[in-house]
Design a protein around this motif. Sequence first.
Motif, PDB file in Angstrom:
ATOM      1  N   LYS A  57       2.297   5.630  70.450  1.00  0.00           N
ATOM      2  CA  LYS A  57       2.752   4.274  70.699  1.00  0.00           C
ATOM      3  C   LYS A  57       3.775   4.238  71.836  1.00  0.00           C
ATOM      4  CE  LYS A  57       3.129   1.523  66.855  1.00  0.00           C
ATOM      5  NZ  LYS A  57       3.893   0.875  65.781  1.00  0.00           N
TER       6      LYS A  57
ATOM      7  N   ASP B 219       4.912  -3.657  65.631  1.00  0.00           N
ATOM      8  CA  ASP B 219       4.209  -3.346  64.387  1.00  0.00           C
ATOM      9  C   ASP B 219       2.773  -3.819  64.544  1.00  0.00           C
ATOM     10  OD1 ASP B 219       4.576  -2.074  61.811  1.00  0.00           O
ATOM     11  OD2 ASP B 219       4.015  -3.992  60.941  1.00  0.00           O
TER      12      ASP B 219
ATOM     13  N   ALA C  99      -1.185   2.158  58.634  1.00  0.00           N
ATOM     14  CA  ALA C  99      -0.744   3.557  58.798  1.00  0.00           C
ATOM     15  C   ALA C  99      -1.042   4.392  57.559  1.00  0.00           C
ATOM     16  CB  ALA C  99       0.745   3.604  59.116  1.00  0.00           C
TER      17      ALA C  99
ATOM     18  N   HIS D  91      -4.530  -5.468  72.090  1.00  0.00           N
ATOM     19  CA  HIS D  91      -3.558  -6.225  71.296  1.00  0.00           C
ATOM     20  C   HIS D  91      -2.131  -5.932  71.766  1.00  0.00           C
ATOM     21  CE1 HIS D  91      -4.711  -2.340  69.723  1.00  0.00           C
ATOM     22  NE2 HIS D  91      -3.546  -2.224  69.127  1.00  0.00           N
ATOM     23  N   ARG D  92      -1.795  -4.644  71.958  1.00  0.00           N
ATOM     24  CA  ARG D  92      -0.422  -4.288  72.361  1.00  0.00           C
ATOM     25  C   ARG D  92      -0.139  -4.753  73.786  1.00  0.00           C
ATOM     26  NH1 ARG D  92      -0.781   0.301  70.767  1.00  0.00           N
ATOM     27  NH2 ARG D  92       0.180  -0.026  68.745  1.00  0.00           N
TER      28      ARG D  92
HETATM   29  P1  IMP Z   1       2.343   0.816  62.897  1.00  0.00           P
HETATM   30  O1  IMP Z   1       2.636   0.386  61.478  1.00  0.00           O
HETATM   31  O2  IMP Z   1       2.620  -0.252  63.880  1.00  0.00           O
HETATM   32  O3  IMP Z   1       2.986   2.106  63.253  1.00  0.00           O
HETATM   33  O4  IMP Z   1       0.781   1.082  63.067  1.00  0.00           O
HETATM   34  C1  IMP Z   1      -0.036   1.248  61.956  1.00  0.00           C
HETATM   35  C2  IMP Z   1      -1.189   2.143  62.250  1.00  0.00           C
HETATM   36  O5  IMP Z   1      -2.150   1.418  62.995  1.00  0.00           O
HETATM   37  C3  IMP Z   1      -0.916   3.407  63.052  1.00  0.00           C
HETATM   38  O6  IMP Z   1      -0.554   4.462  62.248  1.00  0.00           O
HETATM   39  C4  IMP Z   1      -2.265   3.670  63.691  1.00  0.00           C
HETATM   40  O7  IMP Z   1      -3.082   4.370  62.788  1.00  0.00           O
HETATM   41  C5  IMP Z   1      -2.813   2.282  63.857  1.00  0.00           C
HETATM   42  N1  IMP Z   1      -2.642   1.789  65.226  1.00  0.00           N
HETATM   43  C6  IMP Z   1      -1.539   1.192  65.762  1.00  0.00           C
HETATM   44  N2  IMP Z   1      -1.781   0.860  67.035  1.00  0.00           N
HETATM   45  C7  IMP Z   1      -3.047   1.252  67.307  1.00  0.00           C
HETATM   46  C8  IMP Z   1      -3.856   1.201  68.468  1.00  0.00           C
HETATM   47  O8  IMP Z   1      -3.472   0.707  69.539  1.00  0.00           O
HETATM   48  N3  IMP Z   1      -5.095   1.710  68.354  1.00  0.00           N
HETATM   49  C9  IMP Z   1      -5.582   2.255  67.207  1.00  0.00           C
HETATM   50  N4  IMP Z   1      -4.851   2.348  66.104  1.00  0.00           N
HETATM   51  C10 IMP Z   1      -3.597   1.847  66.146  1.00  0.00           C
END
Ligand code: IMP
Length: 198
Positions: A13, A70, A87, A179-180
């Motif tokens: 990330k 998030d 996650a 999305h990000r």
């Molecule tokens: P977090 O709670 O924002 O850290 O993200 C939750 C989970 O979503 C992470 O552990 C990843 O498995 C998944 N994730 C977050 N961003 C992405 C992305 O851009 N591509 C694919 N999986 C993502």
Amino acid sequence: MLKLLLASRNPDKIAELRDLLAGLEVQLVSLLDYPTLPETLEDRDILAGNAGKKALEAAQGTGLTCLADDTGLFIDALEGAPGVRAARFAGESCSYKDNRDKALRLLSGVQNRQAEFRTCVVLAAPDGIISIQEGRMPGSITTSERGSNGFGYDSIFAPEGSKLTYAELTDAEKNLISHRGRALRLMLPVLQDLITLA
Ligand code: IMP
């Protein structure tokens, strides 16, 4: 120069956020530079709640301006699961692959593969939240893994309008539509204002 703390310990990330913020005149640091700062408990039911908590706790713990993200994956046929729990979908301390395997297993034989990635980014100073932005990317869950770039669910998610998965795109191609990327681009003018004021 404004010192901006990326409130994450996830190297995947952090790398994406660094790319997306590359044009800004800021000194970027992350929670990897603050190993003793306690981990934020991500116990909220909405992305903005968790991102806000991460940004505020990091800002109050360091005195810095902080940016937290998030992300959730919302799969229609699973009634929105894994959602904000993306996650730990396959359990505590599971791997990215465990999570992908679980999603593919639950969708085995299912026609409706529609899903959406959503990211909420929150910018905060020690005395409060400055801005909240959200980016969404609809798409579909593939029937098997494809591609080796990226992380998390990238190799099983094909963004709308593309035959390729996120993991088959280059970093730059993913950032342009993801999305990000969308959430961060909405935050850029706010960051630019802060830089001008600093
Ligand atoms: P977090 O709670 O924002 O850290 O993200 C939750 C989970 O979503 C992470 O552990 C990843 O498995 C998944 N994730 C977050 N961003 C992405 C992305 O851009 N591509 C694919 N999986 C993502």
